[in-house]
Design an enzyme around this catalytic site. Sequence first.
Site, PDB file in Angstrom:
ATOM      1  N   LYS A 173      -4.803  17.058  -4.553  1.00 23.17           N
ATOM      2  CA  LYS A 173      -4.981  15.674  -4.094  1.00 23.17           C
ATOM      3  C   LYS A 173      -5.886  14.879  -5.051  1.00 23.17           C
ATOM      4  O   LYS A 173      -5.572  13.747  -5.445  1.00 23.17           O
ATOM      5  CB  LYS A 173      -5.591  15.675  -2.683  1.00 23.17           C
ATOM      6  CG  LYS A 173      -6.015  14.323  -2.188  1.00 23.17           C
ATOM      7  CD  LYS A 173      -4.820  13.423  -1.988  1.00 23.17           C
ATOM      8  CE  LYS A 173      -5.226  11.990  -1.776  1.00 23.17           C
ATOM      9  NZ  LYS A 173      -4.095  11.114  -1.569  1.00 23.17           N
TER      10      LYS A 173
ATOM     11  N   CYS B 139      -8.812   4.870  -2.630  1.00 25.14           N
ATOM     12  CA  CYS B 139      -8.420   6.218  -3.061  1.00 25.14           C
ATOM     13  C   CYS B 139      -8.681   6.431  -4.546  1.00 25.14           C
ATOM     14  O   CYS B 139      -9.503   7.255  -4.932  1.00 25.14           O
ATOM     15  CB  CYS B 139      -6.932   6.427  -2.792  1.00 25.14           C
ATOM     16  SG  CYS B 139      -6.486   5.990  -1.123  1.00 25.14           S
TER      17      CYS B 139
HETATM   18  N1  SAJ Z   1      -2.852  -0.478 -10.528  1.00 28.31           N
HETATM   19  C1  SAJ Z   1      -2.847  -1.037 -11.794  1.00 28.31           C
HETATM   20  N2  SAJ Z   1      -1.778  -0.781 -12.613  1.00 28.31           N
HETATM   21  C2  SAJ Z   1      -0.719  -0.007 -12.218  1.00 28.31           C
HETATM   22  C3  SAJ Z   1      -0.742   0.568 -10.929  1.00 28.31           C
HETATM   23  C4  SAJ Z   1      -1.828   0.309 -10.110  1.00 28.31           C
HETATM   24  O1  SAJ Z   1      -3.774  -1.744 -12.210  1.00 28.31           O
HETATM   25  O2  SAJ Z   1       0.206   0.145 -13.007  1.00 28.31           O
HETATM   26  C5  SAJ Z   1      -3.989  -0.744  -9.639  1.00 28.31           C
HETATM   27  C6  SAJ Z   1      -3.595  -1.469  -8.349  1.00 28.31           C
HETATM   28  O3  SAJ Z   1      -3.550  -2.865  -8.536  1.00 28.31           O
HETATM   29  C7  SAJ Z   1      -4.714  -1.029  -7.413  1.00 28.31           C
HETATM   30  C8  SAJ Z   1      -5.008   0.394  -7.877  1.00 28.31           C
HETATM   31  O4  SAJ Z   1      -4.491   0.497  -9.184  1.00 28.31           O
HETATM   32  O5  SAJ Z   1      -5.872  -1.833  -7.606  1.00 28.31           O
HETATM   33  C9  SAJ Z   1      -4.413   1.470  -7.000  1.00 28.31           C
HETATM   34  O6  SAJ Z   1      -3.100   1.123  -6.594  1.00 28.31           O
HETATM   35  P1  SAJ Z   1      -1.901   2.193  -6.479  1.00 28.31           P
HETATM   36  O7  SAJ Z   1      -0.698   1.481  -6.018  1.00 28.31           O
HETATM   37  O8  SAJ Z   1      -1.765   2.943  -7.760  1.00 28.31           O
HETATM   38  O9  SAJ Z   1      -2.416   3.264  -5.429  1.00 28.31           O
HETATM   39  P2  SAJ Z   1      -3.027   3.214  -3.934  1.00 28.31           P
HETATM   40  O10 SAJ Z   1      -4.509   3.232  -4.040  1.00 28.31           O
HETATM   41  O11 SAJ Z   1      -2.403   2.186  -3.092  1.00 28.31           O
HETATM   42  O12 SAJ Z   1      -2.495   4.648  -3.404  1.00 28.31           O
HETATM   43  C10 SAJ Z   1      -2.799   5.822  -4.155  1.00 28.31           C
HETATM   44  C11 SAJ Z   1      -1.493   6.601  -4.412  1.00 28.31           C
HETATM   45  N3  SAJ Z   1      -1.732   7.668  -5.367  1.00 28.31           N
HETATM   46  C12 SAJ Z   1      -0.942   7.860  -6.452  1.00 28.31           C
HETATM   47  O13 SAJ Z   1      -0.013   7.128  -6.727  1.00 28.31           O
HETATM   48  C13 SAJ Z   1      -1.246   9.046  -7.307  1.00 28.31           C
HETATM   49  C14 SAJ Z   1      -0.963   7.155  -3.093  1.00 28.31           C
HETATM   50  O14 SAJ Z   1       0.183   7.963  -3.304  1.00 28.31           O
HETATM   51  C15 SAJ Z   1      -2.060   7.978  -2.397  1.00 28.31           C
HETATM   52  O15 SAJ Z   1      -1.608   8.498  -1.140  1.00 28.31           O
HETATM   53  C16 SAJ Z   1      -3.244   7.064  -2.136  1.00 28.31           C
HETATM   54  O16 SAJ Z   1      -3.727   6.600  -3.403  1.00 28.31           O
HETATM   55  C17 SAJ Z   1      -4.310   7.857  -1.384  1.00 28.31           C
HETATM   56  O17 SAJ Z   1      -4.436   7.649  -0.151  1.00 28.31           O
HETATM   57  O18 SAJ Z   1      -4.952   8.721  -1.988  1.00 28.31           O
END
Ligand code: SAJ
Length: 403
Positions: free
Chosen positions: A205, A259
Site C-alpha cells: 500500500k 494519501c
Molecule cells: N496529480 C498530479 N499529476 C498527475 C496525477 C495526480 O499532479 O498526473 C495530483 C492530483 O492533482 C492530486 C494528487 O496528485 O493533487 C493525488 O491525486 P491522485 O488522483 O493521483 O490520487 P488520490 O490521492 O486521489 O488517490 C490515490 C490513489 N493511488 C494511486 O493511484 C497509486 C488511489 O488508488 C488510492 O486508493 C488512494 O490514493 C489512497 O486512498 O491511498
Amino acid sequence: MKNKPSVVMMGLGYIGLPTAALIASRGLKVTGVDIRQGVVDTINKGEIHIVEPDLDGLVHKVVKEKFLKASIAPVASDVYLIAVPTPFKGDYEPDLSYVASAFRSIIPTLKKGALVILESTSPVGTTRKMEKLIFDERPELKDNIYLAYCPERVLPGNIIYELKHNDRAIGGIDEISTQKAIGFYKHFVVGTLHPTNAKTAEMVKLVENASRDNQIAFANELSIICDKADINVWDMIALANKHPRVNILNPGTGVGGHCIAVDPWFIVSEFPNESPLIKKSREANNYKTEWVLEKIKNKALAFKIKNSKDPVIACMGLAFKPNIDDLRESPALYVTETLEGQNFTILAVEPNLTTCENFVLTDYNEAINKADIIVYLVSHSEFKNLETDPNKNILDFCGVLKM
Ligand code: SAJ
C-alpha cells in the site's frame, strides 16, 4: 464462517462508508461505527456526509432495507473491518492512535472465530502491533481469531466501481487468516484477491502511493525545467509519451489529498537512511507548490509596476484534484489562502462547491471577466474551452488549456 456473516465497519469516512454500503448491498448485515454522532445520525436517515458519485443512492437503499445501520459503538460480529484515518504527526511520524482506539473498542466484543481486517493505510508492522494489543487484553483468543491486513486502493471519484473491481492484496498474520479474509472479500469483490502476508500487504500500500508520488515529482520537475528553457511542458510530455516505454504523468500545482502526500512519509520515517529518493519526491512535490506561488507573485508584481495598481487574481480551482469537491491537503487551496493572507486581491473559484468556509466563492465566468490575472490551479472540466480575453495574463499550472 456463516454464509452471510455479520459485519462491523469501524470508521464511516471516504473508504469505510462506501465499503460498508457495498457489503450491505450484497445482503450482509453491516453495523457501521463512527465516533461522530452527526455522521451516525445522517447515515441512519439514509443520507451521506461526503460527496462521492453513486454513493447516496446506494446508502439510501441499504439503510432503508435495514442491511446497514450506523452506530456510535461496535456490536459483537463475525467480521470486523477497520478503515479509520492514519494521519501523521508534526514530525511526519505516523499517528496510529485512531487505529489503536478502533481496535481497543472492538476487543471486548470479539468472540472465538471472529475475523478482523485492518484496511487503514499503516506503517509496516502495524497488524502485528494490533495482534499484540488484542492478545494482551484477551489472551484466551490466541489461535482462536483471524487477523489480516488488506489495504484499500480506490480512487476518490470512482470509489464504488473500484471497490468492486480492483484486485486486492490480502495478508494475514498466518495462512488461515489470509484464507479467511480472502473468503470474506469474495462476497463483494470481483477483482482478483492475491494472498500474501501482513507485512508485505502493508508495504504494498505504501509503495503504490510512493510510486505515484515519485512519478508526479518527475513531471513537476520537468515543468520547472521547461519553464526556464521556455518549452511548453505539455507539448513536450505528449511527444515524449509517444515512445512505447515512456509514460510521464501531468505536472500540476503540487500533490494533495490525504494519501499520496502522506503515505510516503510512513516509509521515510521508518527507513530514513534507505529512502532518499522517496523523500526527495515528497520534497519536490511540495516545492512545486511554493514555486507556483512565487510565479503568481512575480506576475502580480510585474502587473503592478506596469499598471500602477494591484491586480485582481482569479484562483481557478481549490480542490486537491480535478472534478471533486475535496479540499484536504489541497495545494490549490494553500496557494489561494497564502495569496489572500499576503493581501493580494483574489477571487476564489471552485465550481464543485456551493460554499466554502475559507472564502466567498466567485462564479468562474464572472471571475475570468473581472480578473487581471487568471491562474489555473486545478484542471476542472468547467475550465476547459472557456473564452478568455487573449490580452489577459494567464498562468496555467495544470495544463487545463492544453489537455
Ligand atoms: N496529480 C498530479 N499529476 C498527475 C496525477 C495526480 O499532479 O498526473 C495530483 C492530483 O492533482 C492530486 C494528487 O496528485 O493533487 C493525488 O491525486 P491522485 O488522483 O493521483 O490520487 P488520490 O490521492 O486521489 O488517490 C490515490 C490513489 N493511488 C494511486 O493511484 C497509486 C488511489 O488508488 C488510492 O486508493 C488512494 O490514493 C489512497 O486512498 O491511498
